[in-house]
Design a protein around this motif. Structure first.
Motif, PDB file in Angstrom:
ATOM      1  N   ASP A  87       1.190  -0.720  -0.255  1.00 48.35           N
ATOM      2  CA  ASP A  87       0.076  -0.109  -0.196  1.00 48.35           C
ATOM      3  C   ASP A  87       0.772   0.840  -0.041  1.00 48.35           C
ATOM      4  OD1 ASP A  87       0.848   0.522   2.835  1.00 48.35           O
ATOM      5  OD2 ASP A  87      -1.038  -0.407   3.406  1.00 48.35           O
ATOM      6  N   ASP A  88       0.426   2.249   0.478  1.00 46.35           N
ATOM      7  CA  ASP A  88       0.933   3.723  -0.546  1.00 46.35           C
ATOM      8  C   ASP A  88       2.296   3.782   0.725  1.00 46.35           C
ATOM      9  OD1 ASP A  88       1.366   5.950  -2.143  1.00 46.35           O
ATOM     10  OD2 ASP A  88       0.863   6.950  -0.467  1.00 46.35           O
ATOM     11  N   SER A  89       1.584   3.788   2.186  1.00 44.46           N
ATOM     12  CA  SER A  89       3.030   3.840   3.046  1.00 44.46           C
ATOM     13  C   SER A  89       3.443   3.109   3.533  1.00 44.46           C
ATOM     14  CB  SER A  89       1.833   4.113   4.508  1.00 44.46           C
ATOM     15  OG  SER A  89       2.267   3.621   5.849  1.00 44.46           O
ATOM     16  N   ASP A  95      16.555   4.757  -0.371  1.00 44.06           N
ATOM     17  CA  ASP A  95      16.628   5.919  -0.706  1.00 44.06           C
ATOM     18  C   ASP A  95      18.311   6.234   0.022  1.00 44.06           C
ATOM     19  OD1 ASP A  95      15.892   5.744  -2.551  1.00 44.06           O
ATOM     20  OD2 ASP A  95      14.341   6.956  -2.116  1.00 44.06           O
ATOM     21  N   ALA A  96      18.413   6.172   1.647  1.00 40.32           N
ATOM     22  CA  ALA A  96      19.343   6.246   3.140  1.00 40.32           C
ATOM     23  C   ALA A  96      20.603   5.697   2.735  1.00 40.32           C
ATOM     24  CB  ALA A  96      18.193   5.310   3.855  1.00 40.32           C
ATOM     25  N   PRO A  97      21.114   6.337   3.454  1.00 37.01           N
ATOM     26  CA  PRO A  97      22.539   5.986   2.368  1.00 37.01           C
ATOM     27  C   PRO A  97      22.950   4.909   3.751  1.00 37.01           C
ATOM     28  CG  PRO A  97      22.245   8.006   4.110  1.00 37.01           C
ATOM     29  CD  PRO A  97      20.885   7.879   3.838  1.00 37.01           C
ATOM     30  N   PHE A 131       9.318   1.781   2.132  1.00 33.47           N
ATOM     31  CA  PHE A 131       9.780   0.779   1.115  1.00 33.47           C
ATOM     32  C   PHE A 131      11.169   2.111   0.572  1.00 33.47           C
ATOM     33  CE2 PHE A 131      10.943  -1.527  -2.232  1.00 33.47           C
ATOM     34  CZ  PHE A 131      11.736  -2.501  -2.241  1.00 33.47           C
ATOM     35  N   ALA A 132      10.911   2.976  -0.065  1.00 33.67           N
ATOM     36  CA  ALA A 132      11.543   3.676  -0.581  1.00 33.67           C
ATOM     37  C   ALA A 132      12.848   4.153  -0.109  1.00 33.67           C
ATOM     38  CB  ALA A 132      10.637   5.066  -1.317  1.00 33.67           C
TER      39      ALA A 132
END
Length: 89
Positions: free
Chosen positions: A54-56, A66-68, A61-62
């Protein structure tokens, strides 16, 4: 007990190639072909795995993607070792 038949036609040179490879592994043609086909089938299926979020959950997940990255000395050490098959350029 294997009782489901799989039939196929091959060129004589394809059959000879398969027989040669099977013999090198100490297998018969059927066992070799079945193992090779199953390996390929599993690879194809694993490459096609789909999961829905779902969007949340997708945003979470994204953000993780994207986290270092955190420092990982073991991975850094592994990546600094030259592969034995690598040649000098």
């Amino acid at each position: 007990m294997r009782d489901a038949a799989i039939n196929l036609r091959a060129l004589p040179e394809q059959r000879a190639l398969i027989d040669q490879a099977a013999q090198m592994l100490g297998k018969n043609r059927s066992d070799f072909m079945l193992e090779a086909a199953c390996d390929k089938a599993q690879s194809v299926l694993l490459d096609q795995i789909f999961f829905a979020l779902d969007d949340s959950k997708f945003q979470q997940f994204a953000a993780l993607l994207d986290a270092p990255t955190s420092p990982n000395p073991g991975l850094e050490r592994l990546l600094s070792v030259k592969a034995p098959w690598a040649t000098e350029a």
